[in-house]
Design an enzyme around this catalytic site. Structure first.
Site, PDB file in Angstrom:
ATOM      1  N   GLY A  37     -10.282   9.615 -10.012  1.00 17.76           N
ATOM      2  CA  GLY A  37      -9.455  10.138  -8.892  1.00 17.76           C
ATOM      3  C   GLY A  37      -9.392  11.712  -8.756  1.00 17.76           C
ATOM      4  O   GLY A  37      -8.622  11.901  -7.884  1.00 17.76           O
TER       5      GLY A  37
ATOM      6  N   CYS B  44     -18.143  -1.847  18.574  1.00 15.33           N
ATOM      7  CA  CYS B  44     -17.365  -2.414  19.665  1.00 15.33           C
ATOM      8  C   CYS B  44     -15.954  -2.525  19.058  1.00 15.33           C
ATOM      9  O   CYS B  44     -15.184  -3.421  19.075  1.00 15.33           O
ATOM     10  CB  CYS B  44     -17.623  -3.559  20.441  1.00 15.33           C
ATOM     11  SG  CYS B  44     -19.035  -3.337  21.057  1.00 15.33           S
TER      12      CYS B  44
HETATM   13  N1  LLP Z   1     -11.115   3.876 -11.743  1.00 13.60           N
HETATM   14  C1  LLP Z   1     -10.693   2.935 -11.181  1.00 13.60           C
HETATM   15  C2  LLP Z   1     -10.099   2.018 -11.970  1.00 13.60           C
HETATM   16  C3  LLP Z   1     -10.547   2.843  -9.708  1.00 13.60           C
HETATM   17  O1  LLP Z   1     -10.003   1.855  -9.027  1.00 13.60           O
HETATM   18  C4  LLP Z   1     -11.262   3.935  -8.956  1.00 13.60           C
HETATM   19  C5  LLP Z   1     -11.138   4.098  -7.666  1.00 13.60           C
HETATM   20  C6  LLP Z   1     -11.847   5.069  -9.671  1.00 13.60           C
HETATM   21  C7  LLP Z   1     -12.005   5.031 -11.215  1.00 13.60           C
HETATM   22  C8  LLP Z   1     -12.708   6.242  -9.100  1.00 13.60           C
HETATM   23  O2  LLP Z   1     -11.977   7.086  -8.228  1.00 13.60           O
HETATM   24  P1  LLP Z   1     -12.468   8.237  -7.822  1.00 13.60           P
HETATM   25  O3  LLP Z   1     -12.813   9.282  -8.980  1.00 13.60           O
HETATM   26  O4  LLP Z   1     -13.775   7.916  -7.168  1.00 13.60           O
HETATM   27  O5  LLP Z   1     -11.317   8.907  -6.942  1.00 13.60           O
HETATM   28  N2  LLP Z   1     -12.486   4.021  -0.694  1.00 13.60           N
HETATM   29  C9  LLP Z   1     -11.478   4.969  -1.011  1.00 13.60           C
HETATM   30  C10 LLP Z   1     -11.426   5.250  -2.342  1.00 13.60           C
HETATM   31  C11 LLP Z   1     -10.768   4.052  -3.411  1.00 13.60           C
HETATM   32  C12 LLP Z   1     -10.908   4.305  -4.759  1.00 13.60           C
HETATM   33  C13 LLP Z   1     -10.607   2.888  -5.376  1.00 13.60           C
HETATM   34  N3  LLP Z   1     -10.693   3.199  -6.772  1.00 13.60           N
HETATM   35  C14 LLP Z   1     -11.862   6.192  -0.274  1.00 13.60           C
HETATM   36  O6  LLP Z   1     -12.842   6.215   0.265  1.00 13.60           O
HETATM   37  O7  LLP Z   1     -11.183   7.252  -0.304  1.00 13.60           O
END
Ligand code: LLP
Length: 421
Positions: free
Chosen positions: A240, A344
């Protein structure tokens, strides 16, 4: 280290001009810079150096084999959420002992494949799942490492409600109240081994503060379990860590490390991190060409050959991505425009009400910060072929995924034989 710098007026990936890549591979095109991925990985390892964490890269951010391989060589593990991601991670050379398996709905087949791969831990999201893992491990004569993903009921301040996962209203994790019962059950089973505890509160978080709150909540469970004789080895903080899409500060990793490391050290817990976006977002760019510049009744539209099927974030989350011309940064003066794709749907846009130099037809645009949740969220809607992906490493250029073909679009489809009766 700056990603995709402009030199002599032209954007570059490593030592290669982006316009040359578009000419060679066509558009829309994803381009990644290996040096930026290495640099961001180094930033995480340095910030948390004292804890020597396992950095389990979140495959959902970008699962291309070449990027997974690059990260695996640097020492990264993988955070996976499906049998498909397990397949990708192991194909790319990530050892099972560095893989954690998250996700609210794991099937028996996925659990069996993960046991076969000897993964480090299942991040368990329900009692039903714990039972399914136990039954599958028993049938296979194995012991499954588990970590309960707790829902610490912390609302993380992310830019969109869809990317907040740590509060009680979401489907994710097990409530603090229910968590100890899952560990008792795991401890009593010869086929389950409680190895750690897990949390993930959301994505694109730019302040350490919500982590500190969630960590404190989760540690109360760790301590209570310890008193019961259930000693855990690992603490998975999730991912995150936010990046800078629009000039906002990225997650201050050192400040986060300073908050997280001492309480874990005190308890002898090994740290696991699951960054996705932080490692790859900035390392990727989407190249798209301008097909038309038209004036609607109320607005000016720049129509490009890439849209929501290539990069869903603007449409789905209102995500901001900087867009600039690859070789003509000044254009014909700035105006407010919508940059829209050919799909579209009115929701098909890369930018809305963006004040930017108006590009000419045929001009090549670069959409920045597209390395995370770009290609992985691409779709075949409107029977569009998913784009090619190219990795640049200094002077070296590798086509790491071919553009899909029309035949790819219909692979596996069958027209019924005429009914003989
Ligand atoms: N660990 C778990 C359990 C997760 O669900 C996620 C992301 C991560 C790690 C990695 O998070 P990051 O470090 O990449 O923030 N599609 C959305 C983001 C969805 C994230 C889902 N889970 C976007 O484009 O902003």
């Amino acid at each position: 280290m700056e990603a995709f710098p402009r030199r002599n007026g032209v954007l570059h990936a490593g030592e290669v001009q982006l316009d040359a890549l578009a000419d060679r591979f066509g558009t829309p095109l994803y381009v990644y810079d290996a040096a930026i991925i290495r640099d961001r990985y180094r930033q995480v390892t340095e910030a948390f150096a004292e804890a020597r964490p396992l950095i389990a890269y979140s495959v959902k951010a970008n699962g291309n084999l070449a990027l997974l391989h690059l990260l695996a060589e640097l020492g990264a593990g993988a955070d996976i959420v499906s049998g498909g991601e397990l397949y990708r991670a192991t194909r790319a050379g990530v050892p099972g002992e560095r893989i954690v398996f998250a996700g609210v709905g794991k099937t028996e087949a996925e659990i069996a494949a993960a046991l076969e791969a000897d993964i480090l831990a299942f991040n368990v999201e329900s009692v039903e799942e714990l039972e399914r893992i136990e039954a599958t491990a028993a049938r296979m004569g194995r012991v499954a490492g588990i970590a309960v993903r707790v829902n610490p009921d912390v609302l993380s301040p992310t830019p969109h409600e869809y990317t907040r996962t740590g509060h009680a209203d979401t489907k994710f994790g097990v409530s603090l109240a229910e968590t100890p019962a899952l560990y008792r059950r795991a401890k009593a089973s010869p086929h389950l081994e409680p190895v750690g505890i897990d949390m993930h509160i959301g994505s694109q978080i730019t302040s350490p503060e919500p982590y500190a709150r969630a960590l404190a909540q989760t540690l109360t469970i760790v301590d209570a379990l310890e008193r019961e004789g259930i000693a855990l080895k690992a603490f998975d903080l999730g991912g995150g860590f936010g990046v800078s899409y629009q000039g906002e500060p990225a997650m201050p990793l050192r400040a986060l490390a300073e908050l997280v490391i001492p309480p874990l050290r005190e308890r002898g817990l090994w740290l696991i991190l699951e960054p996705g976006r932080f490692l790859v977002a900035e390392a990727g760019i989407l190249l798209t060409r301008v097909l038309a510049v038209k004036r609607g009744a109320a607005k000016r539209f720049v129509v490009t050959d890439g849209g929501m099927t290539e990069l869903l974030r603007p449409s789905h989350y209102g995500g901001y991505h900087a867009i600039e011309s690859v070789s003509d940064p000044d254009g014909t003066g700035a105006e407010q425009v919508d940059v829209v794709g050919p799909i579209c749907e009115t929701g098909d846009f890369l930018a809305r009400d963006r004040t930017m130099p108006v590009p000419g037809v045929g001009e090549l645009l670069a959409v920045r910060m597209a390395g995370a949740y770009g290609f992985t969220m691409a779709s075949n809607y409107n029977a569009r072929r998913r784009p090619a992906e190219v990795l640049v490493d200094g002077r070296r250029v590798t086509l790491i995924r071919e553009r899909e073909t029309f035949a790819d679009l219909v692979r596996g489809e069958h027209i019924p034989e005429p009914d003989p009766t």
